[in-house]
Design an enzyme around this catalytic site. Structure first.
Site, short mmCIF file in Angstrom:
data_model
loop_
_atom_site.label_atom_id
_atom_site.label_comp_id
_atom_site.label_asym_id
_atom_site.label_seq_id
_atom_site.Cartn_x
_atom_site.Cartn_y
_atom_site.Cartn_z
CG ASP A 135 -0.15 1.41 -3.78
OD1 ASP A 135 0.31 0.25 -3.86
OD2 ASP A 135 -0.93 1.78 -2.87
CB VAL A 175 -7.56 -0.35 -8.42
CG1 VAL A 175 -6.05 -0.40 -8.57
CG2 VAL A 175 -8.03 -0.92 -7.08
CE1 TYR A 192 -7.78 -11.30 -0.76
CE2 TYR A 192 -7.67 -13.69 -0.73
CZ TYR A 192 -7.08 -12.46 -0.99
OH TYR A 192 -5.80 -12.42 -1.49
CB THR A 221 3.13 -8.98 1.59
OG1 THR A 221 1.73 -9.24 1.80
CG2 THR A 221 3.66 -9.90 0.50
N1 LIG Z 1 0.18 -11.86 0.77
C1 LIG Z 1 -0.49 -12.95 0.49
O1 LIG Z 1 -0.45 -13.93 1.24
C2 LIG Z 1 -1.31 -13.05 -0.76
C3 LIG Z 1 -1.78 -14.32 -1.15
C4 LIG Z 1 -2.53 -14.44 -2.29
C5 LIG Z 1 -2.83 -13.32 -3.04
N2 LIG Z 1 -2.39 -12.10 -2.65
C6 LIG Z 1 -2.76 -10.97 -3.47
O2 LIG Z 1 -1.61 -10.32 -3.95
C7 LIG Z 1 -1.89 -8.96 -4.21
C8 LIG Z 1 -0.81 -8.10 -3.57
O3 LIG Z 1 -0.87 -8.26 -2.18
P1 LIG Z 1 0.37 -8.08 -1.19
O4 LIG Z 1 0.47 -9.31 -0.41
O5 LIG Z 1 1.53 -7.61 -1.93
O6 LIG Z 1 -0.25 -6.98 -0.21
P2 LIG Z 1 0.26 -5.53 0.27
O7 LIG Z 1 -0.71 -5.11 1.29
O8 LIG Z 1 1.70 -5.59 0.62
O9 LIG Z 1 0.12 -4.63 -1.04
C9 LIG Z 1 -1.11 -4.27 -1.57
C10 LIG Z 1 -0.97 -2.89 -2.16
O10 LIG Z 1 -2.23 -2.56 -2.78
C11 LIG Z 1 -2.50 -1.20 -2.50
N3 LIG Z 1 -3.93 -0.94 -2.60
C12 LIG Z 1 -4.92 -1.41 -1.81
N4 LIG Z 1 -6.11 -0.91 -2.21
C13 LIG Z 1 -5.86 -0.11 -3.27
C14 LIG Z 1 -6.67 0.70 -4.11
N5 LIG Z 1 -8.00 0.79 -3.92
N6 LIG Z 1 -6.09 1.37 -5.11
C15 LIG Z 1 -4.74 1.30 -5.30
N7 LIG Z 1 -3.93 0.57 -4.53
C16 LIG Z 1 -4.48 -0.13 -3.53
C17 LIG Z 1 -1.97 -0.97 -1.09
O11 LIG Z 1 -1.75 0.39 -0.86
C18 LIG Z 1 -0.69 -1.79 -1.12
O12 LIG Z 1 0.41 -1.02 -1.53
C19 LIG Z 1 -3.29 -8.71 -3.67
O13 LIG Z 1 -4.22 -8.75 -4.75
C20 LIG Z 1 -3.52 -9.88 -2.77
O14 LIG Z 1 -4.90 -10.19 -2.64
C21 LIG Z 1 -1.62 -11.94 -1.53
#
Ligand SMILES: NC(=O)c1ccc[n+]([C@@H]2O[C@H](COP(=O)([O-])OP(=O)(O)OC[C@H]3O[C@@H](n4cnc5c(N)ncnc54)[C@H](O)[C@@H]3O)[C@@H](O)[C@H]2O)c1
Ligand SMILES: NC(=O)c1ccc[n+]([C@@H]2O[C@H](COP(=O)([O-])OP(=O)(O)OC[C@H]3O[C@@H](n4cnc5c(N)ncnc54)[C@H](O)[C@@H]3O)[C@@H](O)[C@H]2O)c1
Lengths: 261, 252
Positions: free
Chosen positions: B37, B61, B152, B189
């Site tokens: 991360d 990433v 997005y 989250t």
């Molecule tokens: N929470 C939701 O409602 C939801 C719904 C659909 C999809 N998602 C997807 O699920 C995945 C995880 O999201 P989450 O809800 O756990 O969010 P989150 O914000 O809790 O976690 C995301 C993590 O990604 C890391 N991150 C961001 N940019 C980065 C980079 N450039 N390099 C490395 N790490 C990076 C952040 O530091 C964080 O730890 C994401 O792809 C998100 O789009 C989330």
């Protein structure tokens, strides 16, 4: 009066292939057509403007020019695109990925953005804006051959971007619809590398055989779909995926090592 | 028998949310988790808490070189690589009119380019480890549009489709690597914290989001992690290139 008279349309990538066929059909239906392409159009449909879809400055200039010269904007066909080589997930470089996304994905994003800006400015001159944005995705935005990775990703992006734009315009009550078109194999210059490698007729037969109806499309067959989406005949259609693929995504596709766009 | 015994799973975005929940589950099922991360503080804290079967590695990433280091670091520490979860991502609002080209690029770089680079980087190590499973997190917004999230939606649509590409490429090359996408509804989250505290009409952001889901509530990170666990494990051995939806009925 013909169906699209008093409507102004921009067709990006309108100098060749699907874009050129769409431009001709829109013009035949009465629309005033602006062909916006990086390469000059040969058959002279509509007014030609040099335009690079990846450049925001170029979009601003194009919109200003069209509003100045044609006075309104009703239809934008985001068609410009490239196949971007046959790289797979292992061989595609970041540079190649970014080049394809810049044209096929960012280009369509900017096209939608400036289409809306232009269409909102249209009026109070009659007729009222009944805007339509038509984005050319591909069957590669629905399924994937193990073919060009960057292309597949870009067309998947267009498919979903289209839905977001459609819902945004609906919510804002803009009277602008936005849909995506998903063609199968169409005989255009996008296949030039293949034509050069195996010859036009042989290449066409090869790709044609992958389609249940046994042939590739000619560009006007996709142009007709674009025309339908551009016109009021599709007035309740927005955010939709219109497939014109000779049946390829209906069944189980036989995947050959060489993938078509 | 634990479902991921001795399997090594690299989790991008593993410091938070769905990625963190998955890392915990991987350990519970007998595997090793690499938390990769850009948030070093949270990532290290989680790895410390989880102990010897977890490792933190810094990763942005969007940088190809970071991915190389993460893969090398994983193999050095745990001797192989069998699973990748691409969970790093950013949520971003902005409709087509307000989203700038810069916003569009930033979101697509992290969510889409970042996932591409992840898939690309792990393939050689997975091949050497005898095969593996890649799980890419797309979203319900990779299946349906949202008027307020142009960039997005595009980024998640891209992930949905190139997942199929990776699946077919690996199948064709006989790598024994599967690749699938997961499409969560709204999950509680840190990513959606901002949305929960908004007010939409006469509803709180939370109510508004809850009512979107037919089952009347938000999802929890563990519920998505369970689906990811299935995809990482051998149980899903005939599934590749497909879309796994976890959304409380939202897209039904
Ligand atoms: N929470 C939701 O409602 C939801 C719904 C659909 C999809 N998602 C997807 O699920 C995945 C995880 O999201 P989450 O809800 O756990 O969010 P989150 O914000 O809790 O976690 C995301 C993590 O990604 C890391 N991150 C961001 N940019 C980065 C980079 N450039 N390099 C490395 N790490 C990076 C952040 O530091 C964080 O730890 C994401 O792809 C998100 O789009 C989330
Ligand atoms: N031909 C097919 O089988 C097929 C199938 C599905 C989708 N498509 C899509 O249809 C669209 C049109 O493709 P075609 O087959 O007619 O190809 P084509 O090569 O005949 O035409 C594409 C046109 O886009 C223009 N263009 C390229 N980059 C540009 C840029 N940066 N700015 C402005 N114009 C640019 C080119 O100059 C060309 O005139 C593309 O988006 C393509 O991906 C084609």
């Amino acid at each position: 009066m013909s169906e699209l008279s008093e409507r102004v349309a921009i067709v990006t990538g309108g100098a060749s292939g699907i874009g050129a066929a769409s431009a001709r059909l829109l013009q035949d239906a009465g629309a005033t057509v602006v062909v916006a392409d990086i390469q000059e159009a040969k058959d002279g449909v509509g007014r030609f403007v040099t335009h690079d879809v990846t450049s925001e400055a170029s979009w601003k200039a194009l919109l200003a020019d069209v509003l100045e010269r044609e006075g309104r904007l009703d239809i934008v066909v985001n068609n410009a695109g490239v196949s971007g080589g046959t790289g797979n997930v292992e061989t595609t470089t970041v540079e190649e990925w970014q080049r394809v996304q810049a044209i096929n994905s960012e280009g369509v994003f900017l096209g939608c953005k400036y289409a809306i800006e232009g269409m909102k400015k249209t009026g109070p001159r009659k007729p009222e804006c009944k805007g339509s944005i038509v984005n050319i995705s591909s069957i590669a935005g629905l399924i994937s051959g193990a073919g060009p990775l960057a292309y597949t990703a870009s067309k998947g992006a267009v498919r979903l971007l289209t839905k977001s734009v459609a819902l945004h315009c609906a919510e804002k009550k803009y009277a602008i619809r936005c849909n995506s078109v998903h063609p199968g194999g169409v005989d255009t210059a996008i296949f030039n590398p293949l034509w050069q490698a195996v010859g036009h007729e042989q290449g066409k037969a090869f790709i044609g055989a992958r389609h249940p109806i046994g042939r590739m499309a000619e560009p006007p067959e996709v142009g007709e779909v674009v025309l339908w989406l551009a016109s009021d005949r599709s007035s309740f259609v927005t955010g939709a995926e219109i497939v014109a693929d000779g049946g390829i995504t209906s069944g189980l596709m036989r995947r050959l090592p060489l993938a078509a766009p | 028998m634990p479902r991921l015994e001795n399997k090594v799973v690299l989790v991008s975005g593993g410091a938070s949310g769905i990625g963190a929940a998955t890392a915990r589950l991987v350990l519970r099922e007998g595997g090793k988790a690499v938390i990769a991360d850009r948030d070093e503080e949270k990532g290290r804290a989680l790895a410390n808490e989880l102990g010897a079967s977890a490792l933190f590695l810094p990763l942005d990433v969007t940088h190809e070189a970071d991915w190389q280091k993460a893969v090398t670091g994983t193999v050095e520490k745990f001797g192989g690589l069998h699973g990748l979860l691409n969970a790093a991502g950013v949520g971003a609002g902005g409709d087509i009119e307000s989203c700038t080209l810069q916003d569009y690029r930033r979101v697509n770089d992290i969510n889409s380019l970042g996932t591409f680079l992840g898939c690309k980087a792990v393939i050689p190590a997975m091949k050497q480890s005898g095969g593996g499973s890649i799980v890419n997190i797309s979203s319900v917004l990779g299946l349906r549009g949202a008027p307020y999230a142009a960039a997005y939606c595009a980024s998640k649509g891209a992930v949905r489709l190139f997942t199929k590409h990776v699946a077919l490429h690996c199948a064709q090359m006989k790598y024994n690597i599967r690749c699938n996408s997961v499409h969560p509804g709204y999950i509680e989250t840190p990513m959606i914290e901002g949305r929960l505290s908004q007010t939409i009409g006469n509803m709180s952001g939370r109510q508004w989001l809850e009512e979107l889901h037919p089952i009347g509530r938000l999802g929890q990170a563990d519920e998505v992690a369970n689906m990811i666990l299935f995809l990482l494990s051998h149980e899903s051995s005939f599934s590749t290139g497909v879309e796994f939806v976890c959304d409380g009925g939202l897209t039904a």
